[in-house]
Design an enzyme around this catalytic site. Structure first.
Site, short mmCIF file in Angstrom:
data_model
loop_
_atom_site.label_atom_id
_atom_site.label_comp_id
_atom_site.label_asym_id
_atom_site.label_seq_id
_atom_site.Cartn_x
_atom_site.Cartn_y
_atom_site.Cartn_z
N GLY A 29 72.61 116.86 -23.76
CA GLY A 29 72.63 115.66 -24.59
C GLY A 29 73.97 114.95 -24.62
O GLY A 29 74.06 113.83 -25.11
N CYS A 238 40.98 105.51 -21.83
CA CYS A 238 41.25 104.71 -20.64
C CYS A 238 39.93 104.08 -20.16
O CYS A 238 38.90 104.75 -20.06
CB CYS A 238 41.84 105.59 -19.54
SG CYS A 238 42.04 104.73 -17.97
N CYS A 241 39.29 105.70 -16.38
CA CYS A 241 39.04 107.13 -16.13
C CYS A 241 38.62 107.87 -17.39
O CYS A 241 38.44 109.08 -17.35
CB CYS A 241 40.26 107.79 -15.51
SG CYS A 241 41.58 108.08 -16.70
N CYS A 263 45.30 103.85 -18.21
CA CYS A 263 46.41 104.80 -18.17
C CYS A 263 47.62 104.10 -17.55
O CYS A 263 47.51 103.42 -16.54
CB CYS A 263 46.07 105.99 -17.28
SG CYS A 263 44.78 107.03 -17.93
N CYS A 269 45.59 108.66 -13.47
CA CYS A 269 44.33 107.94 -13.62
C CYS A 269 43.48 108.10 -12.35
O CYS A 269 42.30 108.40 -12.41
CB CYS A 269 44.62 106.47 -13.91
SG CYS A 269 43.22 105.56 -14.55
#
Lengths: 295, 271
Positions: A29, A238, A241, A263, A269
Protein backbone atom coordinates in the site's frame (compact mmCIF):
# COMPACT_ATOMS: atom_id res chain seq x y z
CA UNK A 1 9.95 -9.38 -32.96
CA UNK A 2 11.37 -5.97 -33.62
CA UNK A 3 14.53 -4.01 -33.06
CA UNK A 4 13.30 -2.94 -29.67
CA UNK A 5 14.77 -4.39 -26.53
CA UNK A 6 12.48 -7.07 -25.08
CA UNK A 7 9.30 -5.34 -23.86
CA UNK A 8 10.44 -1.91 -25.13
CA UNK A 9 12.24 -0.63 -22.02
CA UNK A 10 15.99 -0.96 -21.65
CA UNK A 11 17.27 -3.37 -19.03
CA UNK A 12 18.48 -0.69 -16.62
CA UNK A 13 15.06 0.92 -16.57
CA UNK A 14 13.38 -2.42 -15.99
CA UNK A 15 15.76 -3.09 -13.14
CA UNK A 16 14.90 0.26 -11.57
CA UNK A 17 11.18 -0.46 -11.90
CA UNK A 18 11.59 -3.97 -10.46
CA UNK A 19 13.33 -2.47 -7.46
CA UNK A 20 10.40 -0.13 -6.92
CA UNK A 21 8.00 -3.07 -7.30
CA UNK A 22 9.92 -5.13 -4.75
CA UNK A 23 9.82 -2.26 -2.32
CA UNK A 24 6.10 -1.85 -2.95
CA UNK A 25 5.52 -5.54 -2.29
CA UNK A 26 7.54 -5.34 0.91
CA UNK A 27 5.49 -2.39 2.18
CA UNK A 28 1.94 -3.11 0.97
CA UNK A 29 0.00 0.00 0.00
CA UNK A 30 2.99 2.34 0.25
CA UNK A 31 3.53 4.53 -2.80
CA UNK A 32 7.08 4.02 -4.02
CA UNK A 33 8.44 6.83 -6.22
CA UNK A 34 10.11 5.69 -9.42
CA UNK A 35 11.67 7.42 -12.40
CA UNK A 36 8.81 7.04 -14.84
CA UNK A 37 9.91 7.07 -18.49
CA UNK A 38 8.32 8.67 -21.49
CA UNK A 39 6.33 5.98 -23.22
CA UNK A 40 5.13 6.04 -26.84
CA UNK A 41 1.59 6.80 -25.72
CA UNK A 42 0.00 9.74 -23.93
CA UNK A 43 -0.35 10.01 -20.16
CA UNK A 44 -3.73 8.70 -19.12
CA UNK A 45 -3.43 5.76 -21.51
CA UNK A 46 -1.73 3.56 -19.00
CA UNK A 47 1.91 4.60 -19.15
CA UNK A 48 2.41 3.52 -15.53
CA UNK A 49 0.77 0.15 -16.06
CA UNK A 50 2.72 -0.41 -19.28
CA UNK A 51 6.03 0.22 -17.53
CA UNK A 52 5.16 -2.16 -14.70
CA UNK A 53 4.03 -4.79 -17.20
CA UNK A 54 7.22 -4.33 -19.21
CA UNK A 55 9.31 -4.82 -16.09
CA UNK A 56 7.41 -8.00 -15.14
CA UNK A 57 7.18 -9.68 -18.54
CA UNK A 58 9.36 -12.64 -19.44
CA UNK A 59 9.22 -14.41 -22.82
CA UNK A 60 7.29 -17.34 -21.29
CA UNK A 61 4.44 -15.06 -20.17
CA UNK A 62 0.97 -14.91 -21.69
CA UNK A 63 -0.47 -11.42 -21.63
CA UNK A 64 -4.05 -10.25 -21.33
CA UNK A 65 -4.99 -6.57 -21.48
CA UNK A 66 -8.40 -5.27 -20.48
CA UNK A 67 -9.93 -1.83 -20.44
CA UNK A 68 -13.10 -1.39 -18.36
CA UNK A 69 -13.43 -5.18 -18.40
CA UNK A 70 -13.34 -5.42 -22.21
CA UNK A 71 -10.58 -6.98 -24.30
CA UNK A 72 -11.54 -5.18 -27.47
CA UNK A 73 -11.56 -1.47 -26.59
CA UNK A 74 -9.01 0.99 -27.96
CA UNK A 75 -6.80 1.15 -24.89
CA UNK A 76 -6.67 -2.62 -24.48
CA UNK A 77 -6.09 -3.29 -28.16
CA UNK A 78 -3.28 -0.78 -28.51
CA UNK A 79 -1.41 -1.90 -25.38
CA UNK A 80 -1.79 -5.56 -26.37
CA UNK A 81 -0.43 -4.77 -29.83
CA UNK A 82 2.40 -2.79 -28.26
CA UNK A 83 3.60 -5.81 -26.31
CA UNK A 84 2.95 -8.25 -29.13
CA UNK A 85 5.28 -6.15 -31.22
CA UNK A 86 7.96 -5.23 -28.67
CA UNK A 87 8.02 -8.40 -26.55
CA UNK A 88 6.61 -11.00 -28.89
CA UNK A 89 4.77 -12.72 -26.04
CA UNK A 90 1.61 -14.69 -26.71
CA UNK A 91 -1.60 -12.84 -25.85
CA UNK A 92 -4.98 -14.12 -24.80
CA UNK A 93 -8.48 -12.98 -23.90
CA UNK A 94 -8.99 -15.74 -21.37
CA UNK A 95 -8.33 -14.68 -17.78
CA UNK A 96 -7.43 -18.21 -16.72
CA UNK A 97 -4.79 -18.57 -19.45
CA UNK A 98 -2.97 -15.31 -18.77
CA UNK A 99 0.05 -15.01 -16.49
CA UNK A 100 0.20 -11.21 -16.64
CA UNK A 101 -2.98 -9.16 -16.90
CA UNK A 102 -2.83 -5.41 -17.38
CA UNK A 103 -6.12 -3.83 -16.44
CA UNK A 104 -7.81 -0.49 -16.47
CA UNK A 105 -10.75 0.05 -14.09
CA UNK A 106 -11.74 -3.59 -13.48
CA UNK A 107 -10.73 -6.82 -11.79
CA UNK A 108 -11.69 -9.84 -13.94
CA UNK A 109 -14.74 -11.81 -12.78
CA UNK A 110 -12.91 -15.11 -13.19
CA UNK A 111 -11.07 -15.77 -9.90
CA UNK A 112 -7.35 -15.10 -10.13
CA UNK A 113 -4.87 -17.77 -9.16
CA UNK A 114 -1.44 -17.98 -7.61
CA UNK A 115 1.32 -17.02 -9.99
CA UNK A 116 -0.77 -14.51 -11.90
CA UNK A 117 0.16 -10.83 -11.87
CA UNK A 118 -2.54 -8.19 -12.15
CA UNK A 119 -1.20 -4.78 -13.21
CA UNK A 120 -3.44 -1.75 -12.68
CA UNK A 121 -3.22 1.53 -14.54
CA UNK A 122 -3.51 4.33 -11.99
CA UNK A 123 -4.28 7.96 -12.88
CA UNK A 124 -3.93 9.48 -9.39
CA UNK A 125 -2.27 7.27 -6.80
CA UNK A 126 -2.80 9.58 -3.81
CA UNK A 127 -6.13 8.82 -2.10
CA UNK A 128 -5.91 12.04 -0.08
CA UNK A 129 -5.16 14.27 -3.08
CA UNK A 130 -8.53 15.98 -3.45
CA UNK A 131 -8.75 16.60 0.28
CA UNK A 132 -5.22 17.84 0.83
CA UNK A 133 -3.48 19.38 -2.18
CA UNK A 134 0.00 19.54 -0.64
CA UNK A 135 2.17 16.52 -1.43
CA UNK A 136 4.45 17.24 1.55
CA UNK A 137 1.43 17.15 3.83
CA UNK A 138 -0.09 13.97 2.36
CA UNK A 139 3.22 12.15 2.72
CA UNK A 140 3.35 13.27 6.33
CA UNK A 141 -0.18 12.01 6.84
CA UNK A 142 0.76 8.59 5.44
CA UNK A 143 3.87 8.55 7.57
CA UNK A 144 1.99 9.32 10.77
CA UNK A 145 -1.10 7.30 9.81
CA UNK A 146 -3.35 10.35 10.03
CA UNK A 147 -6.26 9.17 7.99
CA UNK A 148 -9.15 11.00 9.65
CA UNK A 149 -9.46 13.14 6.55
CA UNK A 150 -10.41 10.14 4.44
CA UNK A 151 -13.46 9.69 6.62
CA UNK A 152 -14.30 13.38 6.21
CA UNK A 153 -14.75 12.62 2.52
CA UNK A 154 -17.08 9.72 3.30
CA UNK A 155 -18.90 11.90 5.85
CA UNK A 156 -19.45 14.52 3.17
CA UNK A 157 -20.87 11.87 0.87
CA UNK A 158 -23.43 10.79 3.44
CA UNK A 159 -24.27 14.39 4.42
CA UNK A 160 -24.96 15.31 0.80
CA UNK A 161 -26.34 12.13 -0.70
CA UNK A 162 -27.65 10.15 2.25
CA UNK A 163 -25.17 7.34 1.58
CA UNK A 164 -21.54 6.84 0.67
CA UNK A 165 -21.80 7.93 -2.93
CA UNK A 166 -18.19 7.15 -3.83
CA UNK A 167 -18.69 4.31 -6.29
CA UNK A 168 -15.23 3.91 -7.78
CA UNK A 169 -11.67 4.47 -6.53
CA UNK A 170 -13.14 3.65 -3.13
CA UNK A 171 -10.40 4.10 -0.50
CA UNK A 172 -9.09 1.00 1.25
CA UNK A 173 -6.79 0.32 4.17
CA UNK A 174 -4.06 -2.18 3.40
CA UNK A 175 -2.73 -4.55 6.03
CA UNK A 176 -4.02 -2.28 8.80
CA UNK A 177 -1.54 0.42 7.85
CA UNK A 178 -1.63 2.41 4.59
CA UNK A 179 -4.71 3.94 3.06
CA UNK A 180 -4.59 3.25 -0.67
CA UNK A 181 -6.42 4.29 -3.80
CA UNK A 182 -7.30 1.04 -5.56
CA UNK A 183 -7.30 2.90 -8.94
CA UNK A 184 -10.70 3.69 -10.43
CA UNK A 185 -12.14 0.18 -10.15
CA UNK A 186 -15.83 0.06 -9.18
CA UNK A 187 -16.30 -0.51 -5.47
CA UNK A 188 -17.99 -3.76 -6.51
CA UNK A 189 -14.46 -5.05 -7.12
CA UNK A 190 -13.06 -3.93 -3.78
CA UNK A 191 -13.73 -7.21 -1.95
CA UNK A 192 -11.69 -9.01 -4.62
CA UNK A 193 -8.63 -6.94 -3.67
CA UNK A 194 -8.44 -8.63 -0.30
CA UNK A 195 -6.84 -12.03 0.07
CA UNK A 196 -6.30 -12.42 -3.67
CA UNK A 197 -3.90 -15.24 -4.55
CA UNK A 198 -2.50 -13.12 -7.40
CA UNK A 199 0.14 -10.43 -7.06
CA UNK A 200 -1.42 -7.01 -7.65
CA UNK A 201 0.75 -4.14 -8.88
CA UNK A 202 -0.27 -0.54 -9.41
CA UNK A 203 1.57 1.83 -11.72
CA UNK A 204 1.01 5.58 -12.07
CA UNK A 205 3.15 6.93 -14.92
CA UNK A 206 2.47 10.64 -14.74
CA UNK A 207 2.61 10.72 -10.94
CA UNK A 208 5.65 8.40 -10.92
CA UNK A 209 4.43 6.04 -8.23
CA UNK A 210 4.27 2.27 -7.92
CA UNK A 211 2.47 0.40 -5.17
CA UNK A 212 1.53 -3.19 -4.63
CA UNK A 213 -0.59 -5.73 -2.84
CA UNK A 214 1.24 -9.00 -2.22
CA UNK A 215 -0.84 -12.19 -2.52
CA UNK A 216 -3.25 -12.85 0.33
CA UNK A 217 -2.92 -9.30 1.62
CA UNK A 218 -5.64 -7.98 3.89
CA UNK A 219 -7.53 -5.07 2.32
CA UNK A 220 -10.42 -3.32 4.08
CA UNK A 221 -12.73 -0.76 2.48
CA UNK A 222 -13.21 2.26 4.75
CA UNK A 223 -16.69 2.91 6.12
CA UNK A 224 -18.70 4.04 9.13
CA UNK A 225 -20.16 1.73 11.75
CA UNK A 226 -23.67 2.85 10.85
CA UNK A 227 -23.00 3.13 7.11
CA UNK A 228 -21.12 -0.06 6.29
CA UNK A 229 -19.33 -0.60 2.99
CA UNK A 230 -21.68 -1.82 0.27
CA UNK A 231 -20.17 -3.28 -2.94
CA UNK A 232 -23.15 -2.29 -5.01
CA UNK A 233 -23.96 -3.12 -8.62
CA UNK A 234 -26.92 -2.57 -10.93
CA UNK A 235 -29.84 -4.73 -9.68
CA UNK A 236 -30.15 -6.74 -12.89
CA UNK A 237 -28.92 -9.89 -14.57
CA UNK A 238 -26.73 -9.72 -17.65
CA UNK A 239 -28.98 -9.45 -20.72
CA UNK A 240 -26.61 -11.56 -22.80
CA UNK A 241 -25.45 -14.34 -20.48
CA UNK A 242 -27.92 -14.09 -17.57
CA UNK A 243 -25.12 -13.85 -14.99
CA UNK A 244 -26.50 -12.45 -11.73
CA UNK A 245 -23.28 -11.82 -9.85
CA UNK A 246 -21.11 -9.91 -12.28
CA UNK A 247 -20.51 -6.19 -12.65
CA UNK A 248 -22.79 -4.74 -15.33
CA UNK A 249 -22.51 -1.95 -17.86
CA UNK A 250 -25.68 -0.10 -18.78
CA UNK A 251 -26.05 0.27 -22.54
CA UNK A 252 -28.59 2.64 -24.07
CA UNK A 253 -29.99 0.83 -27.09
CA UNK A 254 -32.42 3.35 -28.62
CA UNK A 255 -33.81 6.83 -28.04
CA UNK A 256 -37.03 5.47 -26.53
CA UNK A 257 -35.50 4.83 -23.13
CA UNK A 258 -34.52 1.29 -24.04
CA UNK A 259 -31.51 -0.09 -22.23
CA UNK A 260 -29.74 -3.29 -21.57
CA UNK A 261 -27.32 -4.45 -18.90
CA UNK A 262 -24.34 -6.50 -19.97
CA UNK A 263 -21.32 -7.90 -18.15
CA UNK A 264 -18.47 -5.41 -18.29
CA UNK A 265 -16.07 -8.38 -18.36
CA UNK A 266 -16.38 -9.48 -22.01
CA UNK A 267 -14.31 -12.65 -21.56
CA UNK A 268 -16.47 -13.78 -18.66
CA UNK A 269 -19.68 -13.03 -20.57
CA UNK A 270 -18.54 -14.84 -23.70
CA UNK A 271 -17.43 -17.85 -21.71
CA UNK A 272 -20.85 -18.13 -20.14
CA UNK A 273 -22.63 -17.78 -23.47
CA UNK A 274 -20.44 -20.50 -24.98
CA UNK A 275 -21.38 -22.67 -22.02
CA UNK A 276 -25.02 -22.24 -23.02
CA UNK A 277 -26.29 -19.45 -20.77
CA UNK A 278 -28.67 -17.08 -22.57
CA UNK A 279 -29.88 -13.76 -21.17
CA UNK A 280 -33.05 -11.74 -21.77
CA UNK A 281 -31.80 -10.21 -25.03
CA UNK A 282 -29.15 -12.79 -25.91
CA UNK A 283 -29.11 -15.36 -28.68
CA UNK A 284 -27.72 -18.87 -28.15
CA UNK A 285 -24.01 -19.11 -28.95
CA UNK A 286 -23.53 -22.37 -30.87
CA UNK A 287 -19.80 -22.07 -31.46
CA UNK A 288 -19.30 -24.45 -28.55
CA UNK A 289 -17.15 -24.07 -25.48
CA UNK A 290 -13.89 -24.97 -27.25
CA UNK A 291 -14.28 -22.77 -30.34
CA UNK A 292 -11.28 -20.66 -31.38
CA UNK A 293 -11.53 -17.00 -30.51
CA UNK A 294 -12.00 -14.55 -33.35
CA UNK A 295 -12.27 -17.32 -35.92
CA UNK B 1 -27.91 32.24 53.87
CA UNK B 2 -26.01 29.09 53.11
CA UNK B 3 -26.08 26.07 55.38
CA UNK B 4 -23.23 23.71 55.94
CA UNK B 5 -24.89 21.08 53.71
CA UNK B 6 -25.02 23.47 50.79
CA UNK B 7 -21.43 24.38 51.21
CA UNK B 8 -20.35 20.77 50.92
CA UNK B 9 -21.90 20.54 47.44
CA UNK B 10 -19.05 22.73 46.28
CA UNK B 11 -16.04 20.48 46.56
CA UNK B 12 -12.96 22.32 47.58
CA UNK B 13 -10.76 22.80 44.60
CA UNK B 14 -7.63 20.79 45.05
CA UNK B 15 -4.52 22.84 44.51
CA UNK B 16 -3.05 21.62 41.25
CA UNK B 17 0.58 20.82 41.87
CA UNK B 18 1.88 21.18 38.32
CA UNK B 19 1.43 23.81 35.66
CA UNK B 20 -0.31 22.76 32.44
CA UNK B 21 2.35 24.31 30.29
CA UNK B 22 5.80 25.25 31.42
CA UNK B 23 7.90 27.30 29.02
CA UNK B 24 11.57 27.95 29.69
CA UNK B 25 14.09 29.94 27.69
CA UNK B 26 12.36 29.66 24.34
CA UNK B 27 14.32 31.31 21.57
CA UNK B 28 13.74 31.48 17.86
CA UNK B 29 15.91 33.40 15.42
CA UNK B 30 15.43 34.05 11.74
CA UNK B 31 19.03 34.16 10.59
CA UNK B 32 20.61 37.04 12.47
CA UNK B 33 17.26 38.49 13.46
CA UNK B 34 15.56 37.57 16.69
CA UNK B 35 12.03 36.17 16.40
CA UNK B 36 11.64 35.79 20.12
CA UNK B 37 14.21 35.28 22.82
CA UNK B 38 14.44 34.08 26.39
CA UNK B 39 10.72 33.58 26.98
CA UNK B 40 9.78 31.71 30.13
CA UNK B 41 6.45 31.35 31.88
CA UNK B 42 4.11 28.82 33.48
CA UNK B 43 0.49 28.44 32.50
CA UNK B 44 -1.79 26.88 35.08
CA UNK B 45 -4.94 24.87 34.42
CA UNK B 46 -7.91 27.12 33.74
CA UNK B 47 -5.79 30.19 33.25
CA UNK B 48 -5.96 32.55 30.28
CA UNK B 49 -2.70 34.21 29.31
CA UNK B 50 -2.69 37.22 27.02
CA UNK B 51 0.34 38.13 24.93
CA UNK B 52 0.32 41.68 23.62
CA UNK B 53 2.77 43.74 21.66
CA UNK B 54 3.08 45.63 18.42
CA UNK B 55 3.44 44.02 15.01
CA UNK B 56 6.81 42.33 14.68
CA UNK B 57 7.32 41.99 18.42
CA UNK B 58 7.54 38.20 18.10
CA UNK B 59 4.24 37.25 19.66
CA UNK B 60 3.04 35.16 16.73
CA UNK B 61 6.47 33.52 16.46
CA UNK B 62 6.24 32.61 20.11
CA UNK B 63 2.76 31.17 19.70
CA UNK B 64 3.88 29.09 16.71
CA UNK B 65 6.82 27.78 18.73
CA UNK B 66 4.56 26.80 21.59
CA UNK B 67 2.01 25.13 19.33
CA UNK B 68 4.67 23.15 17.49
CA UNK B 69 4.28 24.90 14.14
CA UNK B 70 7.82 26.25 14.41
CA UNK B 71 10.80 24.58 16.05
CA UNK B 72 12.52 26.90 18.53
CA UNK B 73 16.31 27.09 18.50
CA UNK B 74 16.55 26.73 22.24
CA UNK B 75 14.40 26.22 25.30
CA UNK B 76 11.79 23.74 26.43
CA UNK B 77 7.99 23.61 26.26
CA UNK B 78 6.78 21.11 28.84
CA UNK B 79 3.12 20.13 28.60
CA UNK B 80 1.32 18.18 31.28
CA UNK B 81 0.12 15.27 29.13
CA UNK B 82 -2.06 12.45 30.39
CA UNK B 83 1.16 10.47 30.90
CA UNK B 84 2.83 13.21 32.92
CA UNK B 85 4.81 16.30 31.94
CA UNK B 86 6.60 15.94 28.61
CA UNK B 87 8.77 18.32 26.61
CA UNK B 88 6.83 18.77 23.37
CA UNK B 89 9.99 19.81 21.54
CA UNK B 90 11.74 16.49 22.09
CA UNK B 91 8.77 14.16 21.65
CA UNK B 92 8.25 12.47 18.29
CA UNK B 93 6.34 14.35 15.64
CA UNK B 94 3.64 11.68 15.72
CA UNK B 95 3.11 12.28 19.45
CA UNK B 96 3.16 16.04 19.00
CA UNK B 97 0.58 15.92 16.24
CA UNK B 98 -1.59 13.60 18.29
CA UNK B 99 -1.40 16.11 21.12
CA UNK B 100 -2.30 18.88 18.66
CA UNK B 101 -5.53 17.19 17.70
CA UNK B 102 -6.58 15.98 21.13
CA UNK B 103 -5.34 18.14 24.00
CA UNK B 104 -4.59 21.28 22.03
CA UNK B 105 -6.56 23.57 19.80
CA UNK B 106 -5.36 26.35 17.54
CA UNK B 107 -7.63 29.18 16.46
CA UNK B 108 -6.23 31.06 13.49
CA UNK B 109 -6.77 34.76 12.91
CA UNK B 110 -8.14 34.04 9.47
CA UNK B 111 -10.79 31.32 9.69
CA UNK B 112 -9.86 30.30 6.15
CA UNK B 113 -6.56 29.02 7.51
CA UNK B 114 -8.25 26.89 10.11
CA UNK B 115 -11.26 25.60 8.18
CA UNK B 116 -11.63 23.36 5.18
CA UNK B 117 -13.57 25.65 2.91
CA UNK B 118 -14.71 22.88 0.56
CA UNK B 119 -16.13 20.74 3.34
CA UNK B 120 -19.52 21.30 5.02
CA UNK B 121 -19.80 22.79 8.51
CA UNK B 122 -20.64 19.36 9.91
CA UNK B 123 -17.61 17.81 8.25
CA UNK B 124 -15.41 20.58 9.57
CA UNK B 125 -16.56 20.02 13.13
CA UNK B 126 -16.41 16.24 12.71
CA UNK B 127 -12.89 16.11 11.31
CA UNK B 128 -11.12 16.03 14.66
CA UNK B 129 -13.53 13.39 15.92
CA UNK B 130 -12.78 11.22 12.91
CA UNK B 131 -9.07 11.93 13.32
CA UNK B 132 -9.15 10.41 16.80
CA UNK B 133 -11.01 7.35 15.56
CA UNK B 134 -14.75 8.00 15.78
CA UNK B 135 -16.38 5.85 13.11
CA UNK B 136 -20.10 6.33 13.77
CA UNK B 137 -21.73 8.74 11.35
CA UNK B 138 -24.79 9.37 13.50
CA UNK B 139 -22.65 10.05 16.55
CA UNK B 140 -20.43 12.49 14.68
CA UNK B 141 -23.46 14.24 13.29
CA UNK B 142 -25.09 14.61 16.71
CA UNK B 143 -21.93 16.00 18.19
CA UNK B 144 -21.51 18.43 15.29
CA UNK B 145 -25.09 19.61 15.71
CA UNK B 146 -24.55 20.07 19.42
CA UNK B 147 -21.40 22.11 18.85
CA UNK B 148 -22.93 24.29 16.17
CA UNK B 149 -25.60 25.13 18.73
CA UNK B 150 -23.00 25.97 21.35
CA UNK B 151 -21.33 28.47 19.05
CA UNK B 152 -24.71 29.91 18.05
CA UNK B 153 -24.85 28.60 14.51
CA UNK B 154 -28.27 27.36 13.45
CA UNK B 155 -28.40 23.57 13.14
CA UNK B 156 -29.98 23.93 9.69
CA UNK B 157 -26.65 25.24 8.40
CA UNK B 158 -24.85 21.96 9.14
CA UNK B 159 -24.66 20.96 5.50
CA UNK B 160 -23.58 24.38 4.22
CA UNK B 161 -19.99 25.08 3.34
CA UNK B 162 -18.08 27.72 5.33
CA UNK B 163 -17.81 29.83 2.18
CA UNK B 164 -21.53 30.51 2.59
CA UNK B 165 -20.95 31.82 6.13
CA UNK B 166 -20.24 35.36 7.30
CA UNK B 167 -16.83 36.18 8.80
CA UNK B 168 -18.12 35.97 12.36
CA UNK B 169 -19.85 32.66 11.71
CA UNK B 170 -16.70 31.25 10.11
CA UNK B 171 -14.72 32.21 13.19
CA UNK B 172 -17.31 30.60 15.47
CA UNK B 173 -17.27 27.50 13.30
CA UNK B 174 -13.49 27.36 13.61
CA UNK B 175 -13.86 27.50 17.38
CA UNK B 176 -16.42 24.69 17.38
CA UNK B 177 -14.18 22.60 15.15
CA UNK B 178 -11.32 23.07 17.59
CA UNK B 179 -13.16 22.48 20.83
CA UNK B 180 -15.17 19.44 19.80
CA UNK B 181 -12.59 16.95 21.12
CA UNK B 182 -12.46 18.70 24.50
CA UNK B 183 -8.91 20.09 24.41
CA UNK B 184 -7.27 21.43 27.57
CA UNK B 185 -5.20 24.18 25.98
CA UNK B 186 -6.27 26.59 23.26
CA UNK B 187 -3.86 28.73 21.28
CA UNK B 188 -5.50 31.77 19.75
CA UNK B 189 -3.84 34.06 17.25
CA UNK B 190 -5.82 37.31 17.03
CA UNK B 191 -9.15 35.48 17.13
CA UNK B 192 -11.11 38.71 16.84
CA UNK B 193 -8.97 40.38 14.20
CA UNK B 194 -10.85 41.36 11.08
CA UNK B 195 -14.26 41.30 12.71
CA UNK B 196 -16.37 44.39 13.34
CA UNK B 197 -16.79 45.47 16.95
CA UNK B 198 -20.26 44.09 17.63
CA UNK B 199 -19.35 40.70 16.20
CA UNK B 200 -16.09 40.89 18.13
CA UNK B 201 -17.97 41.47 21.35
CA UNK B 202 -20.26 38.51 20.76
CA UNK B 203 -17.36 36.26 19.87
CA UNK B 204 -15.46 37.28 22.99
CA UNK B 205 -18.52 36.67 25.09
CA UNK B 206 -18.90 33.23 23.59
CA UNK B 207 -15.23 32.40 24.05
CA UNK B 208 -15.29 33.54 27.63
CA UNK B 209 -18.31 31.37 28.32
CA UNK B 210 -16.72 28.30 26.71
CA UNK B 211 -13.39 28.77 28.44
CA UNK B 212 -15.07 29.03 31.86
CA UNK B 213 -17.51 26.23 31.20
CA UNK B 214 -14.90 23.76 29.93
CA UNK B 215 -12.19 24.90 32.33
CA UNK B 216 -9.83 25.54 29.43
CA UNK B 217 -6.47 27.15 29.59
CA UNK B 218 -5.77 29.55 26.76
CA UNK B 219 -2.95 31.57 25.32
CA UNK B 220 -4.27 34.46 23.32
CA UNK B 221 -2.10 36.64 21.12
CA UNK B 222 -3.54 40.01 20.22
CA UNK B 223 -2.67 43.64 19.79
CA UNK B 224 -6.07 44.65 21.07
CA UNK B 225 -5.77 45.62 24.74
CA UNK B 226 -9.55 45.61 25.18
CA UNK B 227 -9.63 41.93 24.27
CA UNK B 228 -7.10 40.95 26.91
CA UNK B 229 -8.75 43.19 29.49
CA UNK B 230 -11.96 41.22 29.03
CA UNK B 231 -10.48 37.83 28.56
CA UNK B 232 -7.05 37.27 30.03
CA UNK B 233 -6.15 36.58 33.65
CA UNK B 234 -2.51 37.30 33.10
CA UNK B 235 -0.66 39.40 30.59
CA UNK B 236 2.73 39.32 28.92
CA UNK B 237 3.98 42.36 27.03
CA UNK B 238 6.49 41.71 24.25
CA UNK B 239 8.78 44.07 22.44
CA UNK B 240 11.52 43.21 19.93
CA UNK B 241 11.21 39.52 20.66
CA UNK B 242 11.53 39.83 24.42
CA UNK B 243 9.06 39.87 27.28
CA UNK B 244 9.36 43.30 28.83
CA UNK B 245 6.65 43.00 31.45
CA UNK B 246 4.27 40.42 32.81
CA UNK B 247 1.73 40.24 35.58
CA UNK B 248 -1.99 40.19 36.28
CA UNK B 249 -3.90 41.82 33.45
CA UNK B 250 -5.46 44.60 35.49
CA UNK B 251 -2.20 45.28 37.24
CA UNK B 252 -0.25 45.60 34.00
CA UNK B 253 -2.86 47.68 32.24
CA UNK B 254 -3.65 49.97 35.18
CA UNK B 255 -0.16 50.39 36.50
CA UNK B 256 2.28 49.77 33.66
CA UNK B 257 5.91 49.81 34.77
CA UNK B 258 7.93 49.43 31.60
CA UNK B 259 8.19 52.38 29.28
CA UNK B 260 6.89 50.46 26.31
CA UNK B 261 3.85 49.20 28.24
CA UNK B 262 3.11 52.75 29.31
CA UNK B 263 3.27 53.80 25.67
CA UNK B 264 1.03 50.92 24.62
CA UNK B 265 -1.59 51.63 27.26
CA UNK B 266 -1.63 55.34 26.56
CA UNK B 267 -1.98 54.75 22.81
CA UNK B 268 -5.43 53.20 23.16
CA UNK B 269 -8.03 55.42 21.56
CA UNK B 270 -10.92 56.44 23.76
CA UNK B 271 -14.33 56.57 22.22
Amino acid sequence: MSDYNFAYLDEQTKRMIRRAILKGVAVPGYQVPFASREMPMPYGWGTGGVQVTAACLVPEDTLKVIDQGADDTTNAVSIRKFFERTAGVPVTDATADATVIQTRHRIPEHPLTEGQILVYQVPIPEPLRFLEPREVETRKMHELEEYGLMHVKLYEDIARHGQIATSYAYPVKVGGRYVMDPSPIPKFDNPKLSGSPALQLFGAGREQRIYALPPYCDVVSLDFDDHPFDPSKAPHDCDLCAADGSYLDEVIVDDQGGRMFVCSDTDFCQGRRRAGHVGRLGVPDDTGPDAERGA
Amino acid sequence: MMGAGELSTFPKKKPDPSPLLSVAGVKKTYGARIGCSDVSFDLWPGEVLGIVGESGSGKSTLLSCLAGHLTPDAGSVVFDTSAGPRDTLTMTEADRRRLARTDWAYVHQNPRDGLRMGVTAGGNVGERLMAVGTRHYGGIRDKATDWLGRVEIDASRIDDRPSAFSGGMQQRLQIARNLVTGPRLVFMDEPTGGLDVSVQARLLDLLRGLVREMGLSAIIVTHDLAVVRLFADRLMVMKSGRVVEQGLTDQVLDDPQHGYTQLLVSSVLQV
